[in-house]
Enzyme design. Structure first.
Site, PDB file in Angstrom:
ATOM      1  N   ASP A   7      54.005  27.782  62.224  1.00 31.01           N
ATOM      2  CA  ASP A   7      52.638  28.235  62.443  1.00 31.01           C
ATOM      3  C   ASP A   7      52.349  28.104  63.952  1.00 31.01           C
ATOM      4  O   ASP A   7      53.119  27.464  64.680  1.00 31.01           O
ATOM      5  CB  ASP A   7      51.705  27.341  61.615  1.00 31.01           C
ATOM      6  CG  ASP A   7      50.253  27.603  61.893  1.00 31.01           C
ATOM      7  OD1 ASP A   7      49.811  28.734  61.701  1.00 31.01           O
ATOM      8  OD2 ASP A   7      49.553  26.649  62.308  1.00 31.01           O
ATOM      9  N   ASP A   9      48.580  28.215  65.807  1.00 31.32           N
ATOM     10  CA  ASP A   9      47.351  27.493  66.175  1.00 31.32           C
ATOM     11  C   ASP A   9      47.267  26.148  65.438  1.00 31.32           C
ATOM     12  O   ASP A   9      47.336  26.097  64.210  1.00 31.32           O
ATOM     13  CB  ASP A   9      46.115  28.323  65.817  1.00 31.32           C
ATOM     14  CG  ASP A   9      46.008  29.596  66.648  1.00 31.32           C
ATOM     15  OD1 ASP A   9      46.409  29.563  67.822  1.00 31.32           O
ATOM     16  OD2 ASP A   9      45.517  30.613  66.120  1.00 31.32           O
ATOM     17  N   ASP A 165      49.991  23.280  60.046  1.00 27.15           N
ATOM     18  CA  ASP A 165      48.990  22.218  60.163  1.00 27.15           C
ATOM     19  C   ASP A 165      47.890  22.279  59.115  1.00 27.15           C
ATOM     20  O   ASP A 165      47.061  21.370  59.059  1.00 27.15           O
ATOM     21  CB  ASP A 165      48.318  22.276  61.549  1.00 27.15           C
ATOM     22  CG  ASP A 165      47.446  23.521  61.700  1.00 27.15           C
ATOM     23  OD1 ASP A 165      47.960  24.637  61.492  1.00 27.15           O
ATOM     24  OD2 ASP A 165      46.242  23.377  61.999  1.00 27.15           O
TER      25      ASP A 165
HETATM   26  O1  PGA Z   1      44.068  32.614  63.641  1.00 34.27           O
HETATM   27  C1  PGA Z   1      43.967  31.783  62.721  1.00 34.27           C
HETATM   28  O2  PGA Z   1      43.040  31.773  61.902  1.00 34.27           O
HETATM   29  C2  PGA Z   1      44.988  30.686  62.587  1.00 34.27           C
HETATM   30  O3  PGA Z   1      46.190  30.897  63.229  1.00 34.27           O
HETATM   31  P1  PGA Z   1      47.467  30.084  62.709  1.00 34.27           P
HETATM   32  O4  PGA Z   1      47.919  30.792  61.454  1.00 34.27           O
HETATM   33  O5  PGA Z   1      48.450  30.202  63.845  1.00 34.27           O
HETATM   34  O6  PGA Z   1      47.049  28.667  62.458  1.00 34.27           O
HETATM   35 MG    MG Z   2      47.440  26.652  62.107  1.00 35.64          MG
END
Ligand code: PGA
Ligand code: MG
Length: 215
Positions: A7, A9, A165
């Site tokens: 992942d 963010d 996360d």
């Molecule tokens: O943009 C989002 O809502 C989250 O991004 P992610 O999947 O990298 O945690």
């Molecule tokens: Mg994330």
């Protein structure tokens, strides 16, 4: 060789300051109240369309403004440079060790692809990944399993690993039949025990040994 999907963010990058800047600027441009940095993690994880929907409800904006909020946020997402110092400590060393161990590294984020690409370029994280999939790369996004399946490129899901996360990542891994590793310092809303995982870690220096025990 194991295919490992990551992942973005809250897992590789602490991107809340960047996301907050983009959304708050867009809200201000639309004449709406901004959200705070502290409120921002609560809106991250299900992709930008859901973030816009939830943020509009939160600030009392009309649902009809969703497309404009999405478009304005995207402009700032892409135009605002990502700060490489927001990469979590130990990420680069861990990616280097996993790559040297022969694993195939891939990225599955709900961030729109164009925004993910610029973040990966600015932070130089992009060079580590064989495949990058964003929230708008496929007709579905996480927690639907298709993004993980695409990253696996035919590899057996039961032999792969997914590192994330959030609740969204855990649900995605479950839907795809991929083992889930939880990074505990991101934007999760529930306690770690509530998210089924084969391993969890709070410091990226722990990850190579964990993977060596599972791969
Ligand atoms: O943009 C989002 O809502 C989250 O991004 P992610 O999947 O990298 O945690
Ligand atoms: Mg994330």
């Amino acid at each position: 060789m194991t295919t490992i999907a990551f992942d973005l963010d809250g897992t590789l990058i602490d991107s809340v300051p960047h996301i907050h800047h983009a959304v708050a600027t867009a809200l201000t441009e639309l004449g709406l109240p901004a959200i705070t940095v502290a409120e921002t993690p609560g809106f991250v994880g299900r992709g930008l369309p859901i973030l816009c929907e939830q943020v509009l409800a939160h600030v009392g904006g009309a649902p009809t403004l969703q497309d404009q909020l999405y478009a304005r946020t995207m402009v700032h997402y892409v135009e605002t440079p990502s700060d490489p110092s927001q990469i979590y400590p130990g990420v680069l060393a861990a990616l280097d060790m996993l790559k040297r161990a022969g694993h195939r590294l891939t990225l599955c984020t709900n961030k729109p692809y164009a925004a993910a690409e610029t973040a990966l370029r600015d932070t130089r994280l992009g060079e580590w990944f064989d495949v990058v999939l964003g929230g708008d790369s496929l007709p579905t996004r996480k927690p639907a399993p298709e993004m993980l399946f695409a990253a696996l490129d035919g590899a057996d899901p039961a032999r792969a690993l997914y590192i994330g996360d959030s609740e969204t990542d855990c649900e995605t891994a479950q839907a795809a039949g991929v083992r889930f590793l939880l990074f505990t310092e991101g934007y999760r809303k529930s306690p770690p025990e509530a998210l089924p995982h084969v391993a969890r870690f709070s410091n990226w220096s722990e990850l190579p040994a964990i993977v060596a025990g599972l791969a």
